[in-house]
Design an enzyme around this catalytic site. Sequence first.
Site, PDB file in Angstrom:
ATOM      1  N   TYR A   1      53.555  28.106  40.389  1.00  0.00           N
ATOM      2  CA  TYR A   1      53.101  27.397  39.194  1.00  0.00           C
ATOM      3  C   TYR A   1      53.346  28.221  37.940  1.00  0.00           C
ATOM      4  O   TYR A   1      53.780  27.694  36.906  1.00  0.00           O
ATOM      5  CB  TYR A   1      51.624  27.044  39.317  1.00  0.00           C
ATOM      6  CG  TYR A   1      51.080  26.310  38.105  1.00  0.00           C
ATOM      7  CD1 TYR A   1      51.562  25.052  37.757  1.00  0.00           C
ATOM      8  CD2 TYR A   1      50.093  26.876  37.305  1.00  0.00           C
ATOM      9  CE1 TYR A   1      51.074  24.373  36.643  1.00  0.00           C
ATOM     10  CE2 TYR A   1      49.596  26.203  36.198  1.00  0.00           C
ATOM     11  CZ  TYR A   1      50.098  24.959  35.870  1.00  0.00           C
ATOM     12  OH  TYR A   1      49.608  24.298  34.764  1.00  0.00           O
TER      13      TYR A   1
ATOM     14  N   ARG B   1      59.044  26.053  31.621  1.00  0.00           N
ATOM     15  CA  ARG B   1      58.672  24.928  30.761  1.00  0.00           C
ATOM     16  C   ARG B   1      58.375  25.415  29.348  1.00  0.00           C
ATOM     17  O   ARG B   1      58.815  24.814  28.356  1.00  0.00           O
ATOM     18  CB  ARG B   1      57.459  24.199  31.343  1.00  0.00           C
ATOM     19  CG  ARG B   1      56.947  23.066  30.471  1.00  0.00           C
ATOM     20  CD  ARG B   1      55.844  22.268  31.132  1.00  0.00           C
ATOM     21  NE  ARG B   1      54.682  23.068  31.484  1.00  0.00           N
ATOM     22  CZ  ARG B   1      53.536  22.565  31.953  1.00  0.00           C
ATOM     23  NH1 ARG B   1      53.424  21.261  32.135  1.00  0.00           N
ATOM     24  NH2 ARG B   1      52.517  23.350  32.261  1.00  0.00           N
TER      25      ARG B   1
ATOM     26  N   TYR C   1      45.901  29.956  26.560  1.00  0.00           N
ATOM     27  CA  TYR C   1      45.303  30.737  27.636  1.00  0.00           C
ATOM     28  C   TYR C   1      45.759  32.200  27.555  1.00  0.00           C
ATOM     29  O   TYR C   1      46.900  32.482  27.192  1.00  0.00           O
ATOM     30  CB  TYR C   1      45.718  30.178  28.998  1.00  0.00           C
ATOM     31  CG  TYR C   1      44.922  28.994  29.494  1.00  0.00           C
ATOM     32  CD1 TYR C   1      43.832  28.493  28.797  1.00  0.00           C
ATOM     33  CD2 TYR C   1      45.274  28.365  30.686  1.00  0.00           C
ATOM     34  CE1 TYR C   1      43.116  27.410  29.267  1.00  0.00           C
ATOM     35  CE2 TYR C   1      44.564  27.274  31.167  1.00  0.00           C
ATOM     36  CZ  TYR C   1      43.484  26.807  30.448  1.00  0.00           C
ATOM     37  OH  TYR C   1      42.776  25.730  30.913  1.00  0.00           O
TER      38      TYR C   1
ATOM     39  N   ARG D   1      45.055  18.252  26.222  1.00  0.00           N
ATOM     40  CA  ARG D   1      44.052  17.709  27.145  1.00  0.00           C
ATOM     41  C   ARG D   1      44.149  16.188  27.267  1.00  0.00           C
ATOM     42  O   ARG D   1      43.758  15.624  28.284  1.00  0.00           O
ATOM     43  CB  ARG D   1      42.653  18.105  26.685  1.00  0.00           C
ATOM     44  CG  ARG D   1      42.425  19.610  26.619  1.00  0.00           C
ATOM     45  CD  ARG D   1      42.484  20.264  27.973  1.00  0.00           C
ATOM     46  NE  ARG D   1      42.304  21.719  27.859  1.00  0.00           N
ATOM     47  CZ  ARG D   1      42.423  22.555  28.871  1.00  0.00           C
ATOM     48  NH1 ARG D   1      42.733  22.110  30.076  1.00  0.00           N
ATOM     49  NH2 ARG D   1      42.244  23.846  28.696  1.00  0.00           N
TER      50      ARG D   1
ATOM     51  N   GLU E   1      40.862  17.893  40.833  1.00  0.00           N
ATOM     52  CA  GLU E   1      41.403  17.616  39.500  1.00  0.00           C
ATOM     53  C   GLU E   1      41.490  16.105  39.321  1.00  0.00           C
ATOM     54  O   GLU E   1      41.816  15.388  40.280  1.00  0.00           O
ATOM     55  CB  GLU E   1      42.785  18.257  39.346  1.00  0.00           C
ATOM     56  CG  GLU E   1      43.389  18.099  37.963  1.00  0.00           C
ATOM     57  CD  GLU E   1      44.607  18.975  37.733  1.00  0.00           C
ATOM     58  OE1 GLU E   1      45.608  18.455  37.226  1.00  0.00           O
ATOM     59  OE2 GLU E   1      44.554  20.184  38.083  1.00  0.00           O
TER      60      GLU E   1
END
Length: 319
Positions: A126, A133, A186, A199, A313
């Site tokens: 990930y 990305r 982050y 979000r 999730e």
Amino acid sequence: MDQPGRFVLGEVIYGLEDAAPLVRDGIPVLGSHMAADPSEVRTERWTVDQPIRGTGTDNGLVYSFTDDFLFCAGYIPEQGLFTEATREAYTAVFDLVERLGYPSIFRMWNLIGRINADNSEGLEVYRDFCRGRAQAFELYAAQGEDMPSATGIGSRGQGVAFYFLASRSAARVNIENARQIPAYNYPEQYGPKPPSFARATYLATGDQGLGTGALYISGTAGILGHETVHADDLDKQCRVALENIEYLISRRNLSGHGVPRGYELADVTQVKVYVRHREHMPAVRAACEEAFPNPMDIAYFNVDICRSDLLVEIEGVIA
């Protein structure tokens, strides 16, 4: 979008095997191994009330578009390192939307095989994917506030299946949540590049400005600030995820982003729920059926999640 309509813009099969993207009967189709058994297989169709103006393939992508909307899907094969391949795939996405004239990407999904495993250099897959990305977003000159809502979730297959929706001209507002640090901010403990998503994204519809629209809620988990909470407690993690969504879509939060309305959990019409451990499925199902009493559709998948300490999730659409 994602409602009954006359024309199918694109189709995603959450099925029992990966299937490379293709155009079938004039419709872009992507398959990802997300289901553990036939009862979990779901076909997601994105439909519109506008005629399809074109369909095609480009740089490994398949796509279809109307006067106002674009659907596109692609696949990154399994490999030892994902950074470069992800950067190339996302760069192809950005090139395509610019060339076709649909500059406003408002929702993305990434279905990632072996999401918590290590790549050939010992970096989690990930985090490897997020690095590529983010590099593509940098090349595209996209800042944090420009990044749309997205889901990055595990799959049972190999490689990365991805798809996205874009608009030609509809007003778009990316939404953050005061309970959580924006993912693109982050700290470095979560990898060499932070995740690149908002979000939620609100997309205006009709001719009343931001007064009417659809809200696309990113994959949401038991995270406060930037930290996972209640790592060993499913019920509490599920509750925090739902509370995060509840605050995210509230009038208090949306009005702070210029959206003159608010929603409740009961307004969420499309829901997808991802559960790490199969034995947790009944408890998560019970919690979600209570939180979302009248969804048009709710689907559950037993897959890994972007952090190894996350148990559940949830994502959704209000349209």
